[in-house]
Design a protein around this motif. Sequence first.
Motif, PDB file in Angstrom:
ATOM      1  N   ILE A 299       0.845  -1.197   0.000  1.00 31.27           N
ATOM      2  CA  ILE A 299       0.000   0.000   0.000  1.00 31.27           C
ATOM      3  C   ILE A 299       0.876   1.241   0.000  1.00 31.27           C
ATOM      4  O   ILE A 299       1.711   1.434   0.889  1.00 31.27           O
ATOM      5  N   THR A 300       0.676   2.084  -0.993  1.00 34.28           N
ATOM      6  CA  THR A 300       1.353   3.378  -1.077  1.00 34.28           C
ATOM      7  C   THR A 300       0.325   4.476  -0.810  1.00 34.28           C
ATOM      8  O   THR A 300      -0.777   4.450  -1.367  1.00 34.28           O
ATOM      9  N   VAL A 301       0.685   5.432   0.022  1.00 32.07           N
ATOM     10  CA  VAL A 301      -0.219   6.531   0.382  1.00 32.07           C
ATOM     11  C   VAL A 301       0.432   7.847  -0.015  1.00 32.07           C
ATOM     12  O   VAL A 301       1.610   8.089   0.297  1.00 32.07           O
ATOM     13  N   CYS A 302      -0.319   8.684  -0.714  1.00 34.62           N
ATOM     14  CA  CYS A 302       0.128  10.031  -1.078  1.00 34.62           C
ATOM     15  C   CYS A 302      -0.921  11.023  -0.572  1.00 34.62           C
ATOM     16  O   CYS A 302      -2.101  10.921  -0.937  1.00 34.62           O
ATOM     17  N   HIS A 303      -0.486  11.946   0.265  1.00 29.57           N
ATOM     18  CA  HIS A 303      -1.399  12.931   0.843  1.00 29.57           C
ATOM     19  C   HIS A 303      -1.299  14.246   0.071  1.00 29.57           C
ATOM     20  O   HIS A 303      -0.197  14.677  -0.308  1.00 29.57           O
ATOM     21  N   PHE A 304      -2.443  14.876  -0.135  1.00 35.61           N
ATOM     22  CA  PHE A 304      -2.441  16.212  -0.707  1.00 35.61           C
ATOM     23  C   PHE A 304      -1.945  17.210   0.341  1.00 35.61           C
ATOM     24  O   PHE A 304      -2.163  17.015   1.542  1.00 35.61           O
ATOM     25  N   PRO A 305      -1.280  18.284  -0.073  1.00 33.71           N
ATOM     26  CA  PRO A 305      -0.782  19.269   0.893  1.00 33.71           C
ATOM     27  C   PRO A 305      -1.923  19.863   1.711  1.00 33.71           C
ATOM     28  O   PRO A 305      -3.084  19.866   1.278  1.00 33.71           O
ATOM     29  N   PRO A 306      -1.638  20.358   2.904  1.00 31.37           N
ATOM     30  CA  PRO A 306      -2.691  20.965   3.727  1.00 31.37           C
ATOM     31  C   PRO A 306      -3.396  22.101   2.994  1.00 31.37           C
ATOM     32  O   PRO A 306      -2.761  22.913   2.318  1.00 31.37           O
ATOM     33  N   GLY A 307      -4.713  22.156   3.128  1.00 26.37           N
ATOM     34  CA  GLY A 307      -5.493  23.224   2.521  1.00 26.37           C
ATOM     35  C   GLY A 307      -5.837  23.004   1.062  1.00 26.37           C
ATOM     36  O   GLY A 307      -6.354  23.916   0.406  1.00 26.37           O
ATOM     37  N   THR A 308      -5.566  21.807   0.519  1.00 27.56           N
ATOM     38  CA  THR A 308      -5.849  21.555  -0.899  1.00 27.56           C
ATOM     39  C   THR A 308      -6.716  20.316  -1.078  1.00 27.56           C
ATOM     40  O   THR A 308      -6.631  19.636  -2.102  1.00 27.56           O
ATOM     41  N   SER A 309      -7.557  20.006  -0.110  1.00 29.30           N
ATOM     42  CA  SER A 309      -8.354  18.781  -0.191  1.00 29.30           C
ATOM     43  C   SER A 309      -9.361  18.830  -1.333  1.00 29.30           C
ATOM     44  O   SER A 309      -9.833  17.782  -1.784  1.00 29.30           O
ATOM     45  N   LYS A 310      -9.705  20.018  -1.831  1.00 24.80           N
ATOM     46  CA  LYS A 310     -10.688  20.094  -2.917  1.00 24.80           C
ATOM     47  C   LYS A 310     -10.139  19.491  -4.206  1.00 24.80           C
ATOM     48  O   LYS A 310     -10.898  19.177  -5.124  1.00 24.80           O
ATOM     49  N   TRP A 311      -8.816  19.314  -4.287  1.00 27.65           N
ATOM     50  CA  TRP A 311      -8.233  18.701  -5.475  1.00 27.65           C
ATOM     51  C   TRP A 311      -8.354  17.182  -5.431  1.00 27.65           C
ATOM     52  O   TRP A 311      -8.041  16.515  -6.422  1.00 27.65           O
ATOM     53  N   ASN A 312      -8.753  16.634  -4.296  1.00 22.91           N
ATOM     54  CA  ASN A 312      -8.926  15.191  -4.196  1.00 22.91           C
ATOM     55  C   ASN A 312     -10.099  14.767  -5.087  1.00 22.91           C
ATOM     56  O   ASN A 312     -11.180  15.348  -5.023  1.00 22.91           O
ATOM     57  N   LYS A 313      -9.888  13.755  -5.912  1.00 28.97           N
ATOM     58  CA  LYS A 313     -10.889  13.374  -6.918  1.00 28.97           C
ATOM     59  C   LYS A 313     -12.235  13.041  -6.301  1.00 28.97           C
ATOM     60  O   LYS A 313     -13.287  13.319  -6.888  1.00 28.97           O
ATOM     61  N   ILE A 314     -12.236  12.458  -5.127  1.00 27.68           N
ATOM     62  CA  ILE A 314     -13.496  11.999  -4.533  1.00 27.68           C
ATOM     63  C   ILE A 314     -14.432  13.161  -4.231  1.00 27.68           C
ATOM     64  O   ILE A 314     -15.660  12.993  -4.224  1.00 27.68           O
ATOM     65  N   GLU A 315     -13.885  14.351  -4.027  1.00 25.68           N
ATOM     66  CA  GLU A 315     -14.718  15.489  -3.652  1.00 25.68           C
ATOM     67  C   GLU A 315     -15.690  15.864  -4.767  1.00 25.68           C
ATOM     68  O   GLU A 315     -16.879  16.078  -4.521  1.00 25.68           O
ATOM     69  N   HIS A 316     -15.180  15.972  -6.022  1.00 24.46           N
ATOM     70  CA  HIS A 316     -16.044  16.456  -7.094  1.00 24.46           C
ATOM     71  C   HIS A 316     -16.510  15.362  -8.045  1.00 24.46           C
ATOM     72  O   HIS A 316     -17.266  15.640  -8.970  1.00 24.46           O
ATOM     73  N   ARG A 317     -16.075  14.133  -7.826  1.00 23.15           N
ATOM     74  CA  ARG A 317     -16.566  13.044  -8.677  1.00 23.15           C
ATOM     75  C   ARG A 317     -17.563  12.138  -7.963  1.00 23.15           C
ATOM     76  O   ARG A 317     -18.332  11.437  -8.615  1.00 23.15           O
ATOM     77  N   LEU A 318     -17.526  12.118  -6.635  1.00 23.69           N
ATOM     78  CA  LEU A 318     -18.434  11.247  -5.891  1.00 23.69           C
ATOM     79  C   LEU A 318     -19.288  12.028  -4.902  1.00 23.69           C
ATOM     80  O   LEU A 318     -20.522  11.991  -4.964  1.00 23.69           O
ATOM     81  N   PHE A 319     -18.661  12.751  -3.989  1.00 24.58           N
ATOM     82  CA  PHE A 319     -19.418  13.420  -2.930  1.00 24.58           C
ATOM     83  C   PHE A 319     -20.375  14.473  -3.478  1.00 24.58           C
ATOM     84  O   PHE A 319     -21.494  14.629  -2.971  1.00 24.58           O
ATOM     85  N   SER A 320     -19.958  15.213  -4.503  1.00 22.87           N
ATOM     86  CA  SER A 320     -20.850  16.231  -5.064  1.00 22.87           C
ATOM     87  C   SER A 320     -22.089  15.595  -5.676  1.00 22.87           C
ATOM     88  O   SER A 320     -23.203  16.128  -5.573  1.00 22.87           O
ATOM     89  N   GLN A 321     -21.930  14.414  -6.302  1.00 23.58           N
ATOM     90  CA  GLN A 321     -23.078  13.730  -6.888  1.00 23.58           C
ATOM     91  C   GLN A 321     -24.026  13.213  -5.811  1.00 23.58           C
ATOM     92  O   GLN A 321     -25.250  13.249  -5.969  1.00 23.58           O
ATOM     93  N   ILE A 322     -23.458  12.728  -4.713  1.00 23.36           N
ATOM     94  CA  ILE A 322     -24.305  12.253  -3.606  1.00 23.36           C
ATOM     95  C   ILE A 322     -25.116  13.411  -3.025  1.00 23.36           C
ATOM     96  O   ILE A 322     -26.305  13.280  -2.730  1.00 23.36           O
ATOM     97  N   THR A 323     -24.458  14.553  -2.841  1.00 26.41           N
ATOM     98  CA  THR A 323     -25.144  15.722  -2.284  1.00 26.41           C
ATOM     99  C   THR A 323     -26.307  16.150  -3.172  1.00 26.41           C
ATOM    100  O   THR A 323     -27.396  16.484  -2.682  1.00 26.41           O
ATOM    101  N   MET A 324     -26.094  16.148  -4.494  1.00 24.19           N
ATOM    102  CA  MET A 324     -27.188  16.521  -5.397  1.00 24.19           C
ATOM    103  C   MET A 324     -28.302  15.479  -5.374  1.00 24.19           C
ATOM    104  O   MET A 324     -29.475  15.818  -5.543  1.00 24.19           O
ATOM    105  N   ASN A 325     -27.963  14.228  -5.163  1.00 25.88           N
ATOM    106  CA  ASN A 325     -28.964  13.170  -5.204  1.00 25.88           C
ATOM    107  C   ASN A 325     -29.910  13.226  -4.008  1.00 25.88           C
ATOM    108  O   ASN A 325     -31.081  12.841  -4.122  1.00 25.88           O
TER     109      ASN A 325
END
Length: 700
Positions: free
Chosen positions: A312-338
């Motif tokens: 298992i390899t883990v790569c963290h996004f820098p602090p304050g840049t979580s919006k660049w994480n793919k899950i935010e705008h490809r999954l969570f945004s769709q759930i919120t709209m649903n």
Amino acid sequence: MRVDDEIRNQLATRFEVLLPHLDERQQRLALGTEARLLGHGGVAAVAAAARVSPTTVRRGVTELDSGEESLPVGRVRRAGGGRKPVTARDPELVAALLGLVEPNARGDPMSPLRWTTKSLRHLATELSEHGHPVSAPTVGHLLREHGFSLQGTAKTLEGKQHPDRDAQFAYINEQVKAHQAAGAPVVSVDAKKKEQLGQLPAAGREWRPKGDPVEVEDHSFFSMGPDVPLAIPYGVYDLGTDAGWVNVGVDHDTSAFAVASIRRWWAARGAADHPGATKLLITADAGGSNSYRYRLWKAELAALAAETGLTITVCHFPPGTSKWNKIEHRLFSQITMNWRGRPLTSHQVVVATIASTRTRTGLRVEAALDTGSYPLGVAVPLSELRRLPISRHAQHGAWNYTIAPTGDSQTGPVRADERAGARARALAVLADERLTGMTATELTALAALLAPAQAALAAQRRFEQRGGPRRRAAGAGSTGLLTDADRVLVTVVYQRQLCSMNVLSDLLGVNANSIGQAIADTRQLLVEHGRTIPASTLRFATADALTEFASGSRPEPARPRLPERLAAPALTGMTRAELAALIGRVVPVLAARAERHRHRHRGGERLPGARGGVFMQKITDEERVLATVLYRRGLGTHDTFAQLFEVSRRTIGGALREVGPLLDQNGYIATPAATRFTTAAELLASLPDPNTDDMDTPTT
């Protein structure tokens, strides 16, 4: 001449059919044509038949008689006709309007419009009060002409950027491409916002019969508190298959819950979607339950790697840049709209709504309810973390690391059930009579005595947190790592001054903050019940030392007998009785000065439940007096006594500065020693046998 009624009726019928299809000028010309054909009296007859002003008819006749050229297509009036624009009458209007709405607000800084909604009506009112009468629609026209539009806020400011921000983005991109090229799964993980369950307001709207909205509570804060059921969605988004897995928890969003979500995804979807995979890349933000700082996150991932055989390899996004994480705008945004506009009344509703999320691009989502318990406060000792097979990358190793699978029991990870068993064994170690100073029966009786008060204190705290009475049955929530009896045991051990909170944290695998809160609450109850826990002469600097002592593999620590041996007349130059009398006069003054300093530092009296001086000093006041006496006799240097008392050179220097003047005030005069020791080992070697020590004969 008079126009008869028949002609008037014909004109009325003709105008009723024709005029609605003509513009303003064409109507005037048509009316003027009919009036010219009728001759004298035609203007009045046409005006009556068309129900318009005679002036309008005369204007049409005049335009026909003038012989002017026809107007361009699309114009009704000649240039310059009509009412003058408001900006022509009030040239300063635009400047005043822009002064109110431009970002720098060049208008009056005291204007109330700076602190209210800049609607068209408010802008028009403000302009009118400053001598620029204008209507709200006109304000809208002027704003659009000057490039303004209705806009919300844009989340683009990221604050202070980390110097390695762009380099980390590039490195994550390289890792994603490398793993995808090798056929390894790449997932983006994060926890979605916690959702309170019940008939609560939900953002957004959905289609329903007119006048039949879903009725919800008007104040959601009535449902807040620790006893309100929560849904904690933790998502895993597979970049390669465009599929999401959401684990809906009911307890706490901890690192153990985060890794459990990844484990459930791999068992349900990952292993099937990626058969034969030997590697897994996880991209996550820098905070939350999957923070790169959390030892438990890495320890649980090591357990997952050992179970699945994945590297298992883990790569963290820098602090304050979580919006660049793919899950935010490809999954969570769709759930919120649903689930917009839909109250989340139960965990089943949450799971079903998430699982029904679909997109036209092919996203598919699965969800499952996780009723497991993930208590707060679990701590992983540094020694355990160092045993894990974690290798840091050359590129910012704190954010990028790889965990290898291992089958070695000596270096393998500790599972959650194993950690709970180790905690139970550690509590049994702490219950040793030599550590608690009381028998098992006495300890049980003390726990039973404090149990009602502990329950009342916990109920009071939860009442204050939720802001009202309980909404669920008692016991419906999660349980802590320590029971009430365990909290009493930990407090007794700490009050005995056997070890520090950090040692207890390493021993029990419980966060030091949780232990501190338990000790603070229980100490207050002990005081209220008039129970005093005497201090012990034993001291343990590590959890291993305490465990080995309880098991009998290590004798009592040597440190508690050290002051007794150093008080030998051969070293102090005075009898033990004289030394005890001197210490008895100096120590109260030292304690009073220390309390005065702490009172000044905290700005008032000590709060209830505070530590009250436990472990406030690395050496006791008696040891400080003894060290000063030995130093004044010239038996060693600062370094010698720092090694001897196992403290820093600075601590010894502070003790000498504080105690020295008090010895002078008590008339103490040191007699020089015959030998000066350069190391603590030499001084300890010169100590007389405690069994043959002469109690009354000082040596010079």
